[in-house]
Write an enzyme that holds these catalytic residues in place. Structure first.
Site, PDB file in Angstrom:
ATOM      1  N   ASP A 136       0.856  -1.194   0.000  1.00 60.68           N
ATOM      2  CA  ASP A 136       0.000   0.000   0.000  1.00 60.68           C
ATOM      3  C   ASP A 136       0.892   1.244   0.000  1.00 60.68           C
ATOM      4  O   ASP A 136       2.108   1.145   0.051  1.00 60.68           O
ATOM      5  CB  ASP A 136      -0.946  -0.011   1.214  1.00 60.68           C
ATOM      6  N   HIS A 162       1.871  -8.761  -3.294  1.00 58.93           N
ATOM      7  CA  HIS A 162       0.780  -7.796  -3.163  1.00 58.93           C
ATOM      8  C   HIS A 162       1.447  -6.423  -3.119  1.00 58.93           C
ATOM      9  O   HIS A 162       1.844  -5.948  -2.068  1.00 58.93           O
ATOM     10  CB  HIS A 162       0.003  -8.086  -1.878  1.00 58.93           C
ATOM     11  N   ASP A 169       1.311 -17.800  -3.921  1.00 56.37           N
ATOM     12  CA  ASP A 169       2.019 -16.706  -4.588  1.00 56.37           C
ATOM     13  C   ASP A 169       1.038 -15.978  -5.508  1.00 56.37           C
ATOM     14  O   ASP A 169       1.079 -16.137  -6.724  1.00 56.37           O
ATOM     15  CB  ASP A 169       3.209 -17.265  -5.378  1.00 56.37           C
ATOM     16  N   GLU A 180       2.229 -10.078   0.892  1.00 56.12           N
ATOM     17  CA  GLU A 180       2.552  -8.659   0.754  1.00 56.12           C
ATOM     18  C   GLU A 180       4.043  -8.486   1.054  1.00 56.12           C
ATOM     19  O   GLU A 180       4.743  -9.452   1.402  1.00 56.12           O
ATOM     20  CB  GLU A 180       1.696  -7.808   1.711  1.00 56.12           C
TER      21      GLU A 180
HETATM   22  O1  G3I Z   1      -0.734 -10.789  18.754  1.00 57.67           O
HETATM   23  C1  G3I Z   1      -1.661 -11.728  18.191  1.00 57.67           C
HETATM   24  C2  G3I Z   1      -1.745 -12.977  19.025  1.00 57.67           C
HETATM   25  O2  G3I Z   1      -2.272 -12.713  20.296  1.00 57.67           O
HETATM   26  C3  G3I Z   1      -2.530 -14.075  18.278  1.00 57.67           C
HETATM   27  O3  G3I Z   1      -2.509 -15.254  19.007  1.00 57.67           O
HETATM   28  C4  G3I Z   1      -1.905 -14.282  16.903  1.00 57.67           C
HETATM   29  C5  G3I Z   1      -2.637 -15.347  16.084  1.00 57.67           C
HETATM   30  O4  G3I Z   1      -3.694 -14.826  15.337  1.00 57.67           O
HETATM   31  O5  G3I Z   1      -1.936 -13.083  16.180  1.00 57.67           O
HETATM   32  C6  G3I Z   1      -1.258 -12.001  16.761  1.00 57.67           C
HETATM   33  O6  G3I Z   1      -1.655 -10.860  16.094  1.00 57.67           O
HETATM   34  C7  G3I Z   1      -1.355 -10.687  14.733  1.00 57.67           C
HETATM   35  C8  G3I Z   1      -0.650  -9.360  14.640  1.00 57.67           C
HETATM   36  O7  G3I Z   1      -0.430  -9.071  13.294  1.00 57.67           O
HETATM   37  C9  G3I Z   1       0.664  -9.329  15.399  1.00 57.67           C
HETATM   38  O8  G3I Z   1       1.710  -9.863  14.687  1.00 57.67           O
HETATM   39  C10 G3I Z   1      -2.670 -10.640  13.959  1.00 57.67           C
HETATM   40  O9  G3I Z   1      -3.284 -11.892  13.952  1.00 57.67           O
HETATM   41  C11 G3I Z   1      -2.426 -10.170  12.538  1.00 57.67           C
HETATM   42  O10 G3I Z   1      -3.646  -9.931  11.893  1.00 57.67           O
HETATM   43  C12 G3I Z   1      -1.631  -8.911  12.531  1.00 57.67           C
HETATM   44  O11 G3I Z   1      -1.213  -8.669  11.214  1.00 57.67           O
HETATM   45  C13 G3I Z   1      -0.716  -7.397  10.898  1.00 57.67           C
HETATM   46  C14 G3I Z   1      -1.537  -6.838   9.742  1.00 57.67           C
HETATM   47  O12 G3I Z   1      -0.979  -5.605   9.321  1.00 57.67           O
HETATM   48  C15 G3I Z   1      -2.982  -6.614  10.102  1.00 57.67           C
HETATM   49  O13 G3I Z   1      -3.104  -5.706  11.127  1.00 57.67           O
HETATM   50  C16 G3I Z   1       0.734  -7.552  10.470  1.00 57.67           C
HETATM   51  O14 G3I Z   1       1.536  -7.924  11.585  1.00 57.67           O
HETATM   52  C17 G3I Z   1       1.251  -6.244   9.900  1.00 57.67           C
HETATM   53  O15 G3I Z   1       2.534  -6.468   9.370  1.00 57.67           O
HETATM   54  C18 G3I Z   1       0.318  -5.754   8.800  1.00 57.67           C
HETATM   55  O16 G3I Z   1       0.774  -4.523   8.373  1.00 57.67           O
HETATM   56  C19 G3I Z   1       0.243  -4.042   7.144  1.00 57.67           C
HETATM   57  C20 G3I Z   1      -0.259  -2.639   7.428  1.00 57.67           C
HETATM   58  O17 G3I Z   1      -1.371  -2.722   8.287  1.00 57.67           O
HETATM   59  C21 G3I Z   1      -0.587  -1.884   6.156  1.00 57.67           C
HETATM   60  N1  G3I Z   1       0.509  -1.931   5.228  1.00 57.67           N
HETATM   61  C22 G3I Z   1       0.916  -3.260   4.889  1.00 57.67           C
HETATM   62  C23 G3I Z   1       1.352  -4.037   6.095  1.00 57.67           C
HETATM   63  C24 G3I Z   1       1.829  -5.434   5.752  1.00 57.67           C
HETATM   64  O18 G3I Z   1       0.810  -6.319   5.419  1.00 57.67           O
HETATM   65  O1  9MR Z   2      -3.616  -3.509  -0.073  1.00 58.67           O
HETATM   66  C1  9MR Z   2      -3.868  -3.469   1.322  1.00 58.67           C
HETATM   67  C2  9MR Z   2      -2.682  -4.017   2.077  1.00 58.67           C
HETATM   68  O2  9MR Z   2      -1.566  -3.189   1.861  1.00 58.67           O
HETATM   69  C3  9MR Z   2      -3.000  -4.139   3.547  1.00 58.67           C
HETATM   70  O3  9MR Z   2      -1.984  -4.856   4.212  1.00 58.67           O
HETATM   71  C4  9MR Z   2      -4.324  -4.849   3.756  1.00 58.67           C
HETATM   72  C5  9MR Z   2      -4.725  -4.839   5.210  1.00 58.67           C
HETATM   73  O4  9MR Z   2      -4.834  -3.532   5.666  1.00 58.67           O
HETATM   74  O5  9MR Z   2      -5.341  -4.245   3.031  1.00 58.67           O
HETATM   75  C6  9MR Z   2      -5.115  -4.239   1.636  1.00 58.67           C
HETATM   76  O6  9MR Z   2      -6.179  -3.605   0.998  1.00 58.67           O
HETATM   77  C7  9MR Z   2      -7.345  -4.386   0.877  1.00 58.67           C
HETATM   78  C8  9MR Z   2      -8.424  -3.791   1.746  1.00 58.67           C
HETATM   79  O7  9MR Z   2      -8.070  -3.870   3.102  1.00 58.67           O
HETATM   80  C9  9MR Z   2      -9.728  -4.504   1.511  1.00 58.67           C
HETATM   81  N1  9MR Z   2     -10.084  -4.499   0.108  1.00 58.67           N
HETATM   82  C10 9MR Z   2      -9.056  -5.106  -0.735  1.00 58.67           C
HETATM   83  C11 9MR Z   2      -7.743  -4.397  -0.589  1.00 58.67           C
HETATM   84  C12 9MR Z   2      -6.644  -5.068  -1.411  1.00 58.67           C
HETATM   85  O8  9MR Z   2      -6.939  -5.096  -2.742  1.00 58.67           O
END
Ligand code: G3I
Ligand code: 9MR
Ligand code: ZN
Length: 544
Positions: free
Chosen positions: A148, A474, A518, A527
């Site tokens: 993103d 992604h 993939d 991503e």
């Molecule tokens: O801490 C919990 C734990 O208690 C639980 O048992 C475990 C199993 O589900 O999950 C742990 O939490 C996870 C958390 O990351 C901590 O690592 C969540 O499930 C998981 O959904 C969460 O994912 C994060 C994701 O955003 C959604 O919030 C990723 O770490 C994080 O790298 C990712 O970051 C995104 C940004 O929001 C937007 N830009 C892209 C980026 C990468 O995908």
């Molecule tokens: O592209 C977005 C990615 O960078 C983020 O990690 C993810 C979770 O915040 O969200 C992706 O965007 C999606 C959105 O949350 C829901 N609609 C589809 C988007 C991806 O095409």
């Protein structure tokens, strides 16, 4: 299907070298570039493990030390080819570093350096301060976070920290060149890695308000569609300040002060001023200011439940940079809070010791690194040193529980599992510096092998590195431009949470290591982000 899983990039000559077979072969051979068999051996049966679901056989070819390209043959099955030699990771390192350049936001990428990945200036308009009636703010610059176009302060600070701690521990990283525009400084030219990191530091400075606090993020209200960055013209918003972002910035600016001091006194002075300004705000605001997305906004949240580990990191980094005891005392004060929080977290048993965590949320491990660098015997120094070594020992134990020698357990296969792995490899790297041990190095090597192809997906999780490297991250720009992804991107990797629609097409009982597709749609599996690339730079710098 019968397969031979192997690191598809390469091995250092003296490294332990292992491949994994998922079938019972009569024996295996290592074949060199001329097709000659240079080693014959028997694979040892390990059995089925719960993370891969494969019945594994381990082929040890550590004897191969001569420089060259090789592959492994067993029955009529051939592995991907790989390199053995001192410079096995040179291209990988350059590629992984160059990704930060390709992710630059603001003034556009220069064709001379970006080639076909060139893009026009993006996200240059001033950002509206969400919910406040104040003038819009210029926060142009920095790196896009990931697939993103958001720019998030805590994520950015942590990525910068991995890179700058790598420079501090392994100064050879300063010699790595990766073809980016040169940047002048008082002492001449900045090394490439510092020129690139400065892009993000300059941006993070813009994220700091006059009062010292730091905005948590700047993004559009919702994620953009899959378009080029310059075509994303939606209004930019600066969302609330958080003590999380403010503490992380205090910490990383203190760290940067030391690193940049050797090249540019003025810039280093500015970094320290900004660090102190953030710290003063934290002192005046003792209660945690956490972050939640504005109602209806879906860009990254980077939520954290407490800010103690952030305050610990800030204090430890300022102690290291200034030598002032007051900061040491502040770090010490945070320790019981972090321990109490840790005890209440059901996730603890999987992530390991919280004082060795280097992620975007749990940053106490980064504070530990500052204390190790300070190298001054104290209660905290002894504590974090032991934590790192004990955690490394735990990882060595984990690695004996599966055929891949991987230090991960099934619970580690969450969103960004490859970063869970890379954090562990950072722990092993530092532990090995503190107390060198063959098991630490071998567990580290096995972890790197996993990332680069020795896994039951038979895939290298770094684009452009390895015969069967993943190809469809992604990632908005390359998808919009219909280009292959540029090389050096680390995929988030397998995630049993299957948190996007396409991922949910996988059967529910899929083994953790195989919860991966993939595909460009799979943001919860495939991503890329700045802070999944940065720990790999740390680990590779350690190997150099
Ligand atoms: O801490 C919990 C734990 O208690 C639980 O048992 C475990 C199993 O589900 O999950 C742990 O939490 C996870 C958390 O990351 C901590 O690592 C969540 O499930 C998981 O959904 C969460 O994912 C994060 C994701 O955003 C959604 O919030 C990723 O770490 C994080 O790298 C990712 O970051 C995104 C940004 O929001 C937007 N830009 C892209 C980026 C990468 O995908
Ligand atoms: O592209 C977005 C990615 O960078 C983020 O990690 C993810 C979770 O915040 O969200 C992706 O965007 C999606 C959105 O949350 C829901 N609609 C589809 C988007 C991806 O095409
Ligand atoms: Zn941009």
């Amino acid at each position: 299907m019968n397969k031979i899983f192997v690191n598809q990039v390469g091995f250092m000559p003296n490294a332990e070298k292992k491949a994994v077979l998922n079938f019972d072969a009569a024996g295996f051979q290592v074949i060199d570039a001329n097709g000659e068999s240079v080693l014959k051996g028997e694979a040892t049966h390990f059995g089925t493990d719960e993370i891969s679901g494969e019945d594994t056989y381990i082929a040890d070819f550590s004897q191969i030390k001569n420089q060259g390209m090789y592959k492994i043959l067993a029955g009529d099955v051939s592995s991907a080819s790989f390199f053995v030699g001192e410079n096995a990771f040179d291209k990988l390192m350059k590629d992984v570093c160059k990704c930060f350049y390709y992710l630059r936001c603001g003034h556009g990428l220069d064709k001379k350096y970006a080639g076909k990945y060139y893009h026009e200036p993006c996200h240059v308009s001033k950002a509206t301060v969400y919910g406040e009636d104040v003038p819009a703010v210029d926060v142009c610059g920095g790196w896009h976070d990931a697939g993103d176009f958001g720019r998030y302060s805590t994520a950015g600070a942590v990525a910068v920290a991995h890179l700058l701690y790598a420079v501090r521990f392994f100064p050879k990283l300063l010699e790595v060149e990766f073809d980016i525009p040169k940047v002048s400084c008082e002492k001449g030219l900045l090394p490439d890695i510092l020129a690139e990191v400065k892009v993000e530091l300059d941006f993070l400075m813009k994220m700091q308000r006059e009062d010292g606090s730091v905005w948590h993020k700047v993004t559009t209200f919702s994620h953009a569609p899959f378009i080029m960055p310059e075509d994303d013209k939606e209004e930019l918003f600066l969302f609330n300040v958080s003590s999380l972002a403010t503490a992380d910035i205090a910490a990383v600016f203190a760290l940067a002060n030391t690193v940049y001091g050797a090249y540019d006194k003025e810039y280093a002075k500015l970094l320290l001023e900004r660090s102190l300004k953030a710290y003063k705000w934290l002192e005046a605001n003792n209660d945690a200011v956490l972050f939640k997305n504005a109602e209806g906004s879906n860009t990254g949240e980077y939520p954290e439940n407490e800010d103690n580990s952030n305050r610990f990191w800030a204090a430890a980094a300022l102690f290291e940079a200034t030598g002032e005891k007051k900061y040491y005392q502040d770090a010490l004060k945070q320790k019981p809070f972090i321990e109490a929080y840790d005890k209440g977290d059901a996730f603890k048993e999987y992530t390991g010791n919280i004082f060795t965590c280097f992620g975007w949320a749990d940053v106490a491990g980064l504070g530990a690194l500052s204390l190790i660098l300070k190298d001054e015997v104290s209660e905290l120094y002894e504590f974090v040193k032991r934590a790192l070594i004990e955690e490394a020992n735990r990882l060595v134990r984990n690695s004996s529980e599966n055929g891949f020698g991987l230090c991960m357990k099934k619970e580690n296969f969450i969103w960004g599992s490859n970063m869970e792995l890379l954090k562990y490899l950072m722990v092993l790297t530092v532990a090995n510096k503190l107390e060198p041990k063959a098991e630490f190095v071998n567990t580290l090597t096995a972890g790197l092998n996993y990332l680069l192809g020795c896994n039951s997906m038979d895939v290298s999780y770094v684009t452009g590195n390895g015969e069967k490297a993943f190809k469809n991250p992604h990632l908005r720009p390359t998808f919009a431009a219909k280009l292959d992804a540029w090389p050096g991107l680390v995929s988030g990797g397998p995630n049993t949470g299957l948190q996007d629609e396409r991922a949910q097409e996988l059967p529910k009982d899929t083994a953790p290591m195989k919860c991966y597709i993939d595909h460009v749609d799979c943001y919860s599996l495939n991503e890329i982000t700045i802070y999944w690339n940065s720990p790999l730079v740390f680990v590779l710098a350690g190997l150099m």
